[in-house]
Design a protein around this motif. Sequence first.
Motif, PDB file in Angstrom:
ATOM      1  N   THR A   1       3.205  90.731  75.444  1.00 18.44           N
ATOM      2  CA  THR A   1       3.414  90.226  74.087  1.00 18.44           C
ATOM      3  C   THR A   1       4.882  90.379  73.700  1.00 18.44           C
ATOM      4  O   THR A   1       5.446  91.464  73.862  1.00 18.44           O
TER       5      THR A   1
ATOM      6  N   HIS B   1       5.974  90.534  67.830  1.00 22.95           N
ATOM      7  CA  HIS B   1       4.661  89.916  67.679  1.00 22.95           C
ATOM      8  C   HIS B   1       3.523  90.889  68.007  1.00 22.95           C
ATOM      9  O   HIS B   1       2.354  90.509  67.982  1.00 22.95           O
ATOM     10  N   ARG B   2       3.867  92.125  68.332  1.00 21.05           N
ATOM     11  CA  ARG B   2       2.830  93.106  68.629  1.00 21.05           C
ATOM     12  C   ARG B   2       2.251  93.667  67.327  1.00 21.05           C
ATOM     13  O   ARG B   2       2.992  93.952  66.387  1.00 21.05           O
TER      14      ARG B   2
END
Length: 463
Positions: A327, A331-332
């Motif tokens: 990822t 965006h985690r």
Amino acid sequence: MFACSGAMMLFVFTGVTEAQSAVLLPQLKERDSTIHTTLEEETWIASLGILLSPVSGVIVGPTIDAIGRKKGLLFFFINMGLGFGIIACATKLWHLYVGRCICSFAVGMEVAAIVYLAETCTKKQRSMLLSMVAASFTTGCSITYVVGGYLPWNIASAIFALCCFLYFLVQLLAPESPAWLYKQGRIDASTRSLQKLGRSPEGIARELEMLRLSSKEQSEKFQLKVLLEPTVWKPFIILCTYHFLQCATGVFQILYYTLDFIDRLGTSYNPLRVSIIISIVRVIANSTLGIYATAYVGRKPATVTSGILMTISFLGAGAYEYIYRTTPVGHRPCEWVPIVLLIVNIVGGILGVCILPWLMSGEVFPLRVRGSMSGAVFVVGSAIMFVSVKIYAAAMEVLAMWGMLFVYAAASFLAVLLGAFFLPETQNKTLYEIERGFLPRDRRDSRVQATERSEIENAERTV
């Protein structure tokens, strides 16, 4: 407190040395830097902070046995100040190498500080003051992150050098170790040293008697046959194993590459700000939980608790990194999770694994070889430490972040087993009692009987 302040400051400057690469390397990567480095050269700058400490560790034990513990501390401040001074004046890469090597040589003088602390304190004072070693070390790390993070690296190094030279003058006023003076046959000087340290007449008489019992074997030179004594080889093997597991938990890799390690966790947080937060947490934890654990909790339960917390936090962070390994950064979900687990891990390490291997060498060896064997343990520990720091980049390439975290978790679990089944308990025991604990039961009982006879004879002479 005053007598031991020099030993405490030694650990402050050791913390500065070991954390310096974390803030120095990012500055060298900047475009306007006067010195530019490759990735390989960066690993050398970091690992050189510990490279020569095994050499000085070999030398320092016999040296402080010969000339005294206090002179070992004095040499540290001169040596460390010189190293920082060279770094402050560096204009080429090899200047940084030389300065870091000189500082790493000074780090080996840590043995003198541990032995000095162990020998100048009563058994209650020893636990309390040794508990402050971790706080002193992390204070040095925090100072480095703040001073070295926001000031140019050469100005920061100049400030560190000046402070070292100033504390050399303070250390001149401290008394010599009464145990070393007694061992040299200077009984009157040992008595005067105990008086300067504030001991009562009854306390002085009691400590002189314990020193007499510990000094029955007068040979101070390290000989190979000494390793055959259970009071020597048992604690040596246990502490060397402890040092190996400590390094395998990533304690020093995280310390030396703090900013890089945080960046590799894959969060969008600023690594420098996170490192400063971590350093503040270190200081607070060491000044509270760390002092309590070292001063009031046994070495065995402290190691077990510390290892369990480190194992759980590493497993959690490793699982997070593995699940979201593909990822993109930013965006985690819950990016704070690995940072929080890292902080939990550091706090857990402070309870035992991060500091006890270095402290216990001054407690577990007999007086006749305490300096030499403490130096030998330091050599092994710092050599393992150098290797672990040097292979950091290569290990990261092979294992990736999640793999490294799982390796750290496995080592932390092994530290739990070491603490539960093999580590000796030294809390609230005299150095003589600790030494006796490594003897076979039959020899231990005979030693007890001899001690009792000695006490009866002394009482009869007093009457």
